[in-house]
Design a protein around this motif. Structure first.
Motif, PDB file in Angstrom:
ATOM      1  N   VAL A   1       0.833  -1.206   0.000  1.00 57.73           N
ATOM      2  CA  VAL A   1       0.000   0.000   0.000  1.00 57.73           C
ATOM      3  C   VAL A   1       0.862   1.248   0.000  1.00 57.73           C
ATOM      4  CG1 VAL A   1      -1.858   1.253   1.123  1.00 57.73           C
ATOM      5  CG2 VAL A   1      -1.638  -1.189   1.466  1.00 57.73           C
ATOM      6  N   THR A   2       1.816   1.295   0.893  1.00 54.05           N
ATOM      7  CA  THR A   2       2.602   2.518   1.004  1.00 54.05           C
ATOM      8  C   THR A   2       3.363   2.782  -0.292  1.00 54.05           C
ATOM      9  OG1 THR A   2       4.344   1.231   2.079  1.00 54.05           O
ATOM     10  CG2 THR A   2       2.819   2.394   3.502  1.00 54.05           C
ATOM     11  N   GLY A   3       3.797   1.703  -0.951  1.00 54.87           N
ATOM     12  CA  GLY A   3       4.490   1.883  -2.222  1.00 54.87           C
ATOM     13  C   GLY A   3       3.605   2.538  -3.268  1.00 54.87           C
ATOM     14  N   VAL A   4       2.392   2.036  -3.430  1.00 49.90           N
ATOM     15  CA  VAL A   4       1.473   2.620  -4.409  1.00 49.90           C
ATOM     16  C   VAL A   4       1.166   4.075  -4.037  1.00 49.90           C
ATOM     17  CG1 VAL A   4      -0.851   2.563  -5.333  1.00 49.90           C
ATOM     18  CG2 VAL A   4       0.409   0.437  -5.062  1.00 49.90           C
ATOM     19  N   PHE A   5       0.904   4.267  -2.774  1.00 50.25           N
ATOM     20  CA  PHE A   5       0.591   5.613  -2.295  1.00 50.25           C
ATOM     21  C   PHE A   5       1.701   6.589  -2.684  1.00 50.25           C
ATOM     22  CE2 PHE A   5      -0.942   7.990   1.801  1.00 50.25           C
ATOM     23  CZ  PHE A   5      -1.193   9.112   1.032  1.00 50.25           C
ATOM     24  N   GLU A   6       2.928   6.220  -2.372  1.00 50.29           N
ATOM     25  CA  GLU A   6       4.039   7.127  -2.688  1.00 50.29           C
ATOM     26  C   GLU A   6       4.205   7.326  -4.180  1.00 50.29           C
ATOM     27  OE1 GLU A   6       7.692   6.087  -0.684  1.00 50.29           O
ATOM     28  OE2 GLU A   6       6.577   5.938   1.218  1.00 50.29           O
ATOM     29  N   ALA A   7       4.032   6.249  -4.933  1.00 52.42           N
ATOM     30  CA  ALA A   7       4.175   6.378  -6.385  1.00 52.42           C
ATOM     31  C   ALA A   7       3.141   7.357  -6.935  1.00 52.42           C
ATOM     32  CB  ALA A   7       4.025   5.014  -7.064  1.00 52.42           C
ATOM     33  N   VAL A   8       1.905   7.204  -6.484  1.00 53.90           N
ATOM     34  CA  VAL A   8       0.845   8.080  -6.981  1.00 53.90           C
ATOM     35  C   VAL A   8       1.107   9.524  -6.571  1.00 53.90           C
ATOM     36  CG1 VAL A   8      -1.598   8.675  -6.736  1.00 53.90           C
ATOM     37  CG2 VAL A   8      -0.921   6.296  -7.082  1.00 53.90           C
ATOM     38  N   ARG A   9       1.427   9.714  -5.303  1.00 53.85           N
ATOM     39  CA  ARG A   9       1.650  11.078  -4.839  1.00 53.85           C
ATOM     40  C   ARG A   9       2.814  11.729  -5.579  1.00 53.85           C
ATOM     41  NH1 ARG A   9       1.464  12.118   1.349  1.00 53.85           N
ATOM     42  NH2 ARG A   9       2.988  10.444   1.386  1.00 53.85           N
ATOM     43  N   THR A  10       3.895  10.968  -5.726  1.00 55.92           N
ATOM     44  CA  THR A  10       5.059  11.506  -6.429  1.00 55.92           C
ATOM     45  C   THR A  10       4.695  11.926  -7.845  1.00 55.92           C
ATOM     46  OG1 THR A  10       6.501  10.080  -5.143  1.00 55.92           O
ATOM     47  CG2 THR A  10       7.408  11.000  -7.170  1.00 55.92           C
ATOM     48  N   ARG A  11       3.981  11.045  -8.538  1.00 55.22           N
ATOM     49  CA  ARG A  11       3.615  11.344  -9.918  1.00 55.22           C
ATOM     50  C   ARG A  11       2.724  12.582 -10.002  1.00 55.22           C
ATOM     51  NH1 ARG A  11       1.613   8.469 -14.447  1.00 55.22           N
ATOM     52  NH2 ARG A  11       1.115  10.032 -16.037  1.00 55.22           N
ATOM     53  N   VAL A  12       1.739  12.644  -9.125  1.00 57.50           N
ATOM     54  CA  VAL A  12       0.827  13.787  -9.175  1.00 57.50           C
ATOM     55  C   VAL A  12       1.567  15.078  -8.848  1.00 57.50           C
ATOM     56  CG1 VAL A  12      -1.166  14.874  -8.064  1.00 57.50           C
ATOM     57  CG2 VAL A  12      -1.255  12.461  -8.699  1.00 57.50           C
ATOM     58  N   GLU A  13       2.455  15.011  -7.871  1.00 56.48           N
ATOM     59  CA  GLU A  13       3.179  16.229  -7.503  1.00 56.48           C
ATOM     60  C   GLU A  13       4.172  16.657  -8.567  1.00 56.48           C
ATOM     61  OE1 GLU A  13       4.770  15.476  -3.628  1.00 56.48           O
ATOM     62  OE2 GLU A  13       2.814  15.724  -2.639  1.00 56.48           O
TER      63      GLU A  13
ATOM     64  N   ARG B   1      -4.732  15.612 -13.220  1.00 53.83           N
ATOM     65  CA  ARG B   1      -4.199  15.040 -11.986  1.00 53.83           C
ATOM     66  C   ARG B   1      -4.879  13.706 -11.669  1.00 53.83           C
ATOM     67  NH1 ARG B   1      -1.881  18.878  -8.575  1.00 53.83           N
ATOM     68  NH2 ARG B   1      -3.003  18.244  -6.695  1.00 53.83           N
ATOM     69  N   LEU B   2      -6.187  13.678 -11.779  1.00 49.61           N
ATOM     70  CA  LEU B   2      -6.904  12.429 -11.482  1.00 49.61           C
ATOM     71  C   LEU B   2      -6.534  11.329 -12.470  1.00 49.61           C
ATOM     72  CD1 LEU B   2     -10.435  13.674 -10.401  1.00 49.61           C
ATOM     73  CD2 LEU B   2      -8.934  12.146  -9.115  1.00 49.61           C
ATOM     74  N   THR B   3      -6.433  11.706 -13.723  1.00 48.89           N
ATOM     75  CA  THR B   3      -6.046  10.711 -14.717  1.00 48.89           C
ATOM     76  C   THR B   3      -4.669  10.143 -14.417  1.00 48.89           C
ATOM     77  OG1 THR B   3      -7.362  11.893 -16.372  1.00 48.89           O
ATOM     78  CG2 THR B   3      -5.752  10.300 -17.184  1.00 48.89           C
ATOM     79  N   ALA B   4      -3.747  11.020 -14.051  1.00 44.11           N
ATOM     80  CA  ALA B   4      -2.398  10.565 -13.706  1.00 44.11           C
ATOM     81  C   ALA B   4      -2.440   9.627 -12.505  1.00 44.11           C
ATOM     82  CB  ALA B   4      -1.506  11.772 -13.414  1.00 44.11           C
ATOM     83  N   ALA B   5      -3.267   9.965 -11.540  1.00 45.15           N
ATOM     84  CA  ALA B   5      -3.375   9.124 -10.344  1.00 45.15           C
ATOM     85  C   ALA B   5      -3.896   7.734 -10.705  1.00 45.15           C
ATOM     86  CB  ALA B   5      -4.292   9.788  -9.315  1.00 45.15           C
ATOM     87  N   ILE B   6      -4.937   7.714 -11.527  1.00 43.55           N
ATOM     88  CA  ILE B   6      -5.500   6.425 -11.942  1.00 43.55           C
ATOM     89  C   ILE B   6      -4.455   5.597 -12.676  1.00 43.55           C
ATOM     90  CG2 ILE B   6      -7.144   5.345 -13.520  1.00 43.55           C
ATOM     91  CD1 ILE B   6      -9.088   7.677 -12.854  1.00 43.55           C
ATOM     92  N   GLU B   7      -3.785   6.246 -13.608  1.00 43.50           N
ATOM     93  CA  GLU B   7      -2.830   5.507 -14.421  1.00 43.50           C
ATOM     94  C   GLU B   7      -1.661   4.993 -13.581  1.00 43.50           C
ATOM     95  OE1 GLU B   7      -1.874   7.215 -18.238  1.00 43.50           O
ATOM     96  OE2 GLU B   7       0.205   6.537 -17.998  1.00 43.50           O
ATOM     97  N   THR B   8      -1.171   5.814 -12.680  1.00 46.24           N
ATOM     98  CA  THR B   8      -0.040   5.391 -11.858  1.00 46.24           C
ATOM     99  C   THR B   8      -0.426   4.239 -10.938  1.00 46.24           C
ATOM    100  OG1 THR B   8       0.767   7.654 -11.854  1.00 46.24           O
ATOM    101  CG2 THR B   8       1.713   6.151 -10.234  1.00 46.24           C
TER     102      THR B   8
END
Lengths: 203, 203
Positions: A71-83, A94-101
DNA sequence: CGCATATTCTAAACCGGATTTGGCAGTCCG
DNA sequence: CGGACTGCCAAATCCGGTTTAGAATATGCG
């Protein structure tokens, strides 16, 4: 790219613990919860079933450790990508990027994330219970994404954001139940998900 | 409303088998897969763990029987409801009814359906594998609903119906992971799901 | 370095729960 | 009534997670 690879200046047991974790993530991701024997994990890690107990309380604790890293890995990946998106990007972007990541990471990039996706639903209820705060934190992040979008006027005001968030994550999480590489790419799937979520299916 | 209640002119073993099935559905729905002992089911059914083996090959076969009855029950409930709509109902109405019926049936009405929802993901992969044709048949029914809607011009032509169907069922199935009675009613949740699916979330 | 101690690991024993087995009690005909 | 089948129970077996006793290895210190 083992999550657990910094073998330096650590107690020996630390290194072994990480070896077991890596092995567990791979075997669990491949075989699922019920089909995985501690002896399988031990073999993959080059040790013995009983030895695992020096490093983990129980099979359950081992599973939980794998889930947590997932979980924490996905969370960080998504946050990093969005930021990392250019400032001023639309909330739709932003939402699209989150979904894709989320999809890409969970489906292909990380054995811990894959194991988490596959295992979370298979695991006994009490384990899920103890993971719930992590999921809540991740869900909270999505809630903020959605709230931002709504504040910016990019999504309708009449929707219950909780239901909406669960609906989106539901559609995303369900993907792992049927996705097979080849045919449709992750980007394509993510794109259609984002499109239908935003624009609906009505003609 | 036990699915298995027609105790008449049947072999004694038939009646016992049904008693065990009912018991299994209730216990599995309540405790999940991993926490359910055969002896729990036996006790609920008024017999002994070993005796279950006279009626079922194995714990797995028993689980599979419960799952099967769960899927087919939901399938029939949804189909019946949709077919009972006044002729000429819009496809949007039909899809909304399907979503609502699936949710209602799975969440509250039938221990087999509840057990199926709760267990399907928890069960070992090979069991899921053997259930897949039933899920496919149900999915096929949804595909037809969606195709009808598209042919009637009620949904966009540029969507991949497979992804769309999985997206919808994903959002619906995920609901059981978080739904708690009280707060929001099933009708409310079904309504918002239908609305956002059709109209999207964009402002 | 060389010992004393703590750490890490192994092999074997243990235990709970699924499955198998053997046989006993009805029951159904002839 | 006797033989054969059906349904069930109680005890034995098996498998995999867990515990244990102690062997092997690492670490700290004089």
């Amino acid at each position: 790219m083992a999550r657990a690879a910094a073998r330096q200046g650590m107690r020996k047991s630390e290194a072994t613990r990480l070896r077991i974790l890596d092995a567990a993530a791979r075997v669990f991701a491949r075989r699922g919860y019920a089909d995985t024997r501690l002896s399988d994990i031990a073999e993959e890690a080059g040790t013995f079933a009983g030895s695992i107990y020096y490093h983990f309380e129980s099979r359950e604790e081992l599973v939980e450790a794998v889930l947590t890293l997932g979980v924490t890995g996905v969370f960080e990946a998504v946050r990093t990508r969005v930021e990392a998106l250019p400032p001023g990007s639309s909330h739709r972007t932003r939402l699209t990027a989150a979904i894709e990541t989320h999809l890409a990471f969970a489906l292909t990039q990380d054995p811990f994330a894959t194991a988490n996706q596959r295992l979370f639903a298979q695991v006994p209820a009490d384990i899920r219970q103890r993971q719930i705060h992590l999921h809540r934190a991740y869900g909270e992040y999505w809630r903020k994404l959605l709230e931002g979008a709504r504040r910016a006027g990019e999504i309708r005001r009449d929707l219950d954001l909780s239901v909406l968030r669960l609906q989106i994550l539901g559609a995303v999480n369900w993907t792992v139940e049927w996705y097979k590489p080849g045919k449709r790419s992750i980007e394509q799937i993510a794109a259609q998900l984002a499109t239908t979520i935003f624009d609906g299916i009505a003609a």
